[in-house]
Write a protein that holds these residues in place. Structure first.
Motif, PDB file in Angstrom:
ATOM      1  N   HIS A 160     -13.834  -3.468 -17.771  1.00 55.81           N
ATOM      2  CA  HIS A 160     -14.091  -2.610 -18.934  1.00 55.81           C
ATOM      3  C   HIS A 160     -12.867  -1.765 -19.272  1.00 55.81           C
ATOM      4  CE1 HIS A 160     -18.627  -2.883 -17.833  1.00 55.81           C
ATOM      5  NE2 HIS A 160     -18.237  -3.906 -18.566  1.00 55.81           N
ATOM      6  N   ARG A 161     -12.215  -1.211 -18.242  1.00 55.95           N
ATOM      7  CA  ARG A 161     -11.004  -0.411 -18.468  1.00 55.95           C
ATOM      8  C   ARG A 161      -9.929  -1.222 -19.176  1.00 55.95           C
ATOM      9  NH1 ARG A 161      -8.774   1.742 -12.928  1.00 55.95           N
ATOM     10  NH2 ARG A 161      -6.887   1.860 -14.225  1.00 55.95           N
ATOM     11  N   LEU A 162      -9.667  -2.423 -18.651  1.00 54.98           N
ATOM     12  CA  LEU A 162      -8.556  -3.209 -19.178  1.00 54.98           C
ATOM     13  C   LEU A 162      -8.878  -3.776 -20.553  1.00 54.98           C
ATOM     14  CD1 LEU A 162      -7.354  -5.020 -15.934  1.00 54.98           C
ATOM     15  CD2 LEU A 162      -6.783  -2.747 -16.811  1.00 54.98           C
ATOM     16  N   GLU A 163     -10.130  -4.171 -20.763  1.00 52.39           N
ATOM     17  CA  GLU A 163     -10.508  -4.677 -22.085  1.00 52.39           C
ATOM     18  C   GLU A 163     -10.387  -3.591 -23.145  1.00 52.39           C
ATOM     19  OE1 GLU A 163     -14.408  -6.175 -21.438  1.00 52.39           O
ATOM     20  OE2 GLU A 163     -13.709  -7.965 -20.371  1.00 52.39           O
ATOM     21  N   ALA A 164     -10.738  -2.361 -22.773  1.00 52.14           N
ATOM     22  CA  ALA A 164     -10.643  -1.253 -23.730  1.00 52.14           C
ATOM     23  C   ALA A 164      -9.198  -0.902 -24.060  1.00 52.14           C
ATOM     24  CB  ALA A 164     -11.361  -0.020 -23.165  1.00 52.14           C
ATOM     25  N   ALA A 165      -8.293  -1.150 -23.113  1.00 52.50           N
ATOM     26  CA  ALA A 165      -6.897  -0.755 -23.299  1.00 52.50           C
ATOM     27  C   ALA A 165      -6.072  -1.805 -24.020  1.00 52.50           C
ATOM     28  CB  ALA A 165      -6.255  -0.462 -21.938  1.00 52.50           C
ATOM     29  N   LEU A 166      -6.548  -3.048 -24.006  1.00 51.60           N
ATOM     30  CA  LEU A 166      -5.756  -4.138 -24.565  1.00 51.60           C
ATOM     31  C   LEU A 166      -6.345  -4.642 -25.879  1.00 51.60           C
ATOM     32  CD1 LEU A 166      -4.895  -6.510 -21.582  1.00 51.60           C
ATOM     33  CD2 LEU A 166      -3.289  -5.189 -22.943  1.00 51.60           C
ATOM     34  N   PRO A 167      -5.481  -4.976 -26.834  1.00 50.74           N
ATOM     35  CA  PRO A 167      -5.991  -5.679 -28.014  1.00 50.74           C
ATOM     36  C   PRO A 167      -6.418  -7.084 -27.604  1.00 50.74           C
ATOM     37  CG  PRO A 167      -3.587  -5.647 -28.035  1.00 50.74           C
ATOM     38  CD  PRO A 167      -4.027  -4.791 -26.880  1.00 50.74           C
ATOM     39  N   PRO A 168      -7.358  -7.676 -28.313  1.00 49.82           N
ATOM     40  CA  PRO A 168      -7.753  -9.043 -27.961  1.00 49.82           C
ATOM     41  C   PRO A 168      -6.588 -10.002 -28.127  1.00 49.82           C
ATOM     42  CG  PRO A 168      -8.655  -8.416 -30.102  1.00 49.82           C
ATOM     43  CD  PRO A 168      -8.044  -7.179 -29.504  1.00 49.82           C
ATOM     44  N   PRO A 169      -6.543 -11.060 -27.342  1.00 45.76           N
ATOM     45  CA  PRO A 169      -5.436 -12.009 -27.487  1.00 45.76           C
ATOM     46  C   PRO A 169      -5.460 -12.658 -28.869  1.00 45.76           C
ATOM     47  CG  PRO A 169      -7.146 -12.887 -26.043  1.00 45.76           C
ATOM     48  CD  PRO A 169      -7.501 -11.467 -26.307  1.00 45.76           C
ATOM     49  N   ARG A 170      -4.290 -12.913 -29.396  1.00 48.70           N
ATOM     50  CA  ARG A 170      -4.203 -13.544 -30.710  1.00 48.70           C
ATOM     51  C   ARG A 170      -4.688 -14.979 -30.628  1.00 48.70           C
ATOM     52  NH1 ARG A 170       1.909 -11.706 -32.533  1.00 48.70           N
ATOM     53  NH2 ARG A 170       1.519  -9.432 -32.601  1.00 48.70           N
ATOM     54  N   ILE A 183       0.834  -1.207   0.000  1.00 45.46           N
ATOM     55  CA  ILE A 183       0.000   0.000   0.000  1.00 45.46           C
ATOM     56  C   ILE A 183       0.868   1.257   0.000  1.00 45.46           C
ATOM     57  CG2 ILE A 183      -1.632   1.340   1.395  1.00 45.46           C
ATOM     58  CD1 ILE A 183      -2.910  -1.335   2.199  1.00 45.46           C
ATOM     59  N   ARG A 184       1.938   1.254   0.805  1.00 48.91           N
ATOM     60  CA  ARG A 184       2.798   2.444   0.893  1.00 48.91           C
ATOM     61  C   ARG A 184       3.483   2.779  -0.424  1.00 48.91           C
ATOM     62  NH1 ARG A 184       4.916   0.594   6.160  1.00 48.91           N
ATOM     63  NH2 ARG A 184       3.966   1.859   7.809  1.00 48.91           N
ATOM     64  N   THR A 185       3.826   1.757  -1.185  1.00 54.23           N
ATOM     65  CA  THR A 185       4.637   1.960  -2.391  1.00 54.23           C
ATOM     66  C   THR A 185       3.816   1.994  -3.674  1.00 54.23           C
ATOM     67  OG1 THR A 185       5.062  -0.424  -2.581  1.00 54.23           O
ATOM     68  CG2 THR A 185       6.639   0.876  -1.304  1.00 54.23           C
ATOM     69  N   ARG A 186       2.490   1.995  -3.573  1.00 59.30           N
ATOM     70  CA  ARG A 186       1.671   1.873  -4.785  1.00 59.30           C
ATOM     71  C   ARG A 186       1.861   3.050  -5.742  1.00 59.30           C
ATOM     72  NH1 ARG A 186      -1.489   3.966  -0.892  1.00 59.30           N
ATOM     73  NH2 ARG A 186      -3.123   5.464  -1.465  1.00 59.30           N
ATOM     74  N   ASP A 187       2.167   4.245  -5.202  1.00 62.19           N
ATOM     75  CA  ASP A 187       2.349   5.399  -6.091  1.00 62.19           C
ATOM     76  C   ASP A 187       3.507   5.207  -7.056  1.00 62.19           C
ATOM     77  OD1 ASP A 187       0.223   6.654  -4.934  1.00 62.19           O
ATOM     78  OD2 ASP A 187       1.414   7.986  -3.656  1.00 62.19           O
ATOM     79  N   ARG A 188       4.497   4.416  -6.649  1.00 59.19           N
ATOM     80  CA  ARG A 188       5.670   4.201  -7.511  1.00 59.19           C
ATOM     81  C   ARG A 188       5.356   3.264  -8.667  1.00 59.19           C
ATOM     82  NH1 ARG A 188       9.927   2.490  -2.773  1.00 59.19           N
ATOM     83  NH2 ARG A 188       9.329   4.094  -1.246  1.00 59.19           N
ATOM     84  N   LEU A 189       4.227   2.551  -8.559  1.00 62.64           N
ATOM     85  CA  LEU A 189       3.921   1.518  -9.548  1.00 62.64           C
ATOM     86  C   LEU A 189       2.747   1.897 -10.439  1.00 62.64           C
ATOM     87  CD1 LEU A 189       4.370  -1.640  -7.281  1.00 62.64           C
ATOM     88  CD2 LEU A 189       5.975  -0.696  -8.932  1.00 62.64           C
ATOM     89  N   ARG A 190       2.414   3.181 -10.499  1.00 57.15           N
ATOM     90  CA  ARG A 190       1.339   3.600 -11.397  1.00 57.15           C
ATOM     91  C   ARG A 190       1.728   3.245 -12.831  1.00 57.15           C
ATOM     92  NH1 ARG A 190      -2.377   6.223  -8.637  1.00 57.15           N
ATOM     93  NH2 ARG A 190      -1.817   7.381  -6.744  1.00 57.15           N
ATOM     94  N   ALA A 191       0.730   2.885 -13.626  1.00 55.94           N
ATOM     95  CA  ALA A 191       0.999   2.417 -14.991  1.00 55.94           C
ATOM     96  C   ALA A 191      -0.224   2.668 -15.854  1.00 55.94           C
ATOM     97  CB  ALA A 191       1.333   0.918 -14.972  1.00 55.94           C
ATOM     98  N   PRO A 192      -0.035   2.763 -17.170  1.00 60.21           N
ATOM     99  CA  PRO A 192      -1.185   2.890 -18.068  1.00 60.21           C
ATOM    100  C   PRO A 192      -2.025   1.619 -18.049  1.00 60.21           C
ATOM    101  CG  PRO A 192       0.859   2.620 -19.305  1.00 60.21           C
ATOM    102  CD  PRO A 192       1.247   2.794 -17.880  1.00 60.21           C
ATOM    103  N   ASP A 193      -3.280   1.764 -18.445  1.00 54.64           N
ATOM    104  CA  ASP A 193      -4.194   0.628 -18.382  1.00 54.64           C
ATOM    105  C   ASP A 193      -3.715  -0.564 -19.204  1.00 54.64           C
ATOM    106  OD1 ASP A 193      -5.827   1.951 -16.646  1.00 54.64           O
ATOM    107  OD2 ASP A 193      -7.426   2.375 -18.096  1.00 54.64           O
TER     108      ASP A 193
END
Length: 201
Positions: free
Chosen positions: A186-196, A151-161
């Motif tokens: 919904h967020r992650l599905e929108a950010a990722l291409p469908p698996p091949r 929890i303390r270190t979560r700010d260091r691990l921010r990342a795009p969807d």
């Protein structure tokens, strides 16, 4: 899926009961919230006895970029009286009390609050018999401390969807049973291409 942090203990005890009724064992679980919003619940992939650090770290790597500031873990174990210096275990039987340990860490207010509880249980001919519930304060050992660090270190691990989505796929591929909240899905599905699709030769 229960989506209230205040009910997370009841949720994990109910999940443990289902596991015990199905298999006689408890599958460890991690629940992640960001404030009042459930992010995911995951049942850990198989691991060697006591080697829970690596699978939990894999899930922390998903919880942190989802800004999870409330985490809860359930694990099973055995306990015995400290007045008995020799644990009652032999090659034929383990007479130690079976227990469910719940470790929670809440950083939503900006101040970390850790709580651990112990729930004794036995398996009987009639099913799961729950015994006493004990408050253990902030808890001891690797898991409570790891929750605090995550929890303390979560700010260091921010990342795009898209990156979070890849970690979610990796978690599933490793064998974790992952269930994300609908808005996260919904967020992650929108950010990722469908698996091949897989091809055959």
């Amino acid at each position: 899926m229960n989506n209230r942090w205040d009910d997370v203990e009841d949720l994990l005890v109910a999940c443990a009961q289902d596991d015990l009724e199905d298999t006689g064992e408890v599958q460890p679980a991690l629940v992640a919230f960001a404030g009042d919003a459930l992010r995911f619940i995951a049942w850990l992939r198989p691991f060697a006895k006591g080697a829970y650090a690596e699978p939990l770290i894999e899930l922390f790597a998903l919880a942190a970029p989802l800004d999870a500031d409330r985490l809860a873990v359930s694990v099973a174990g055995r306990a015995w009286s400290l007045e008995d210096p020799i644990p009652p275990v032999s090659a034929d039987a383990d007479l130690r009390q079976r227990i469910l340990l719940l470790h929670r860490c809440d950083g939503a207010s900006g101040t970390l609050r850790a709580r651990s509880t112990l729930h004794a249980f036995d398996l009987t001919a009639d099913g799961v018999a729950w015994g006493e519930r004990h408050e253990l304060g902030s808890g001891e050992g690797w898991i409570p401390r790891a929750l605090e660090v995550a929890i303390r270190t979560r700010d260091r691990l921010r990342a795009p969807d898209a990156e979070i989505g890849r970690q979610a796929r990796r978690v599933v591929e490793l064998g974790h049973d992952l269930h994300v909240a609908p808005d996260v899905a919904h967020r992650l599905e929108a950010a990722l291409p469908p698996p091949r699709p897989r091809t055959t030769s």
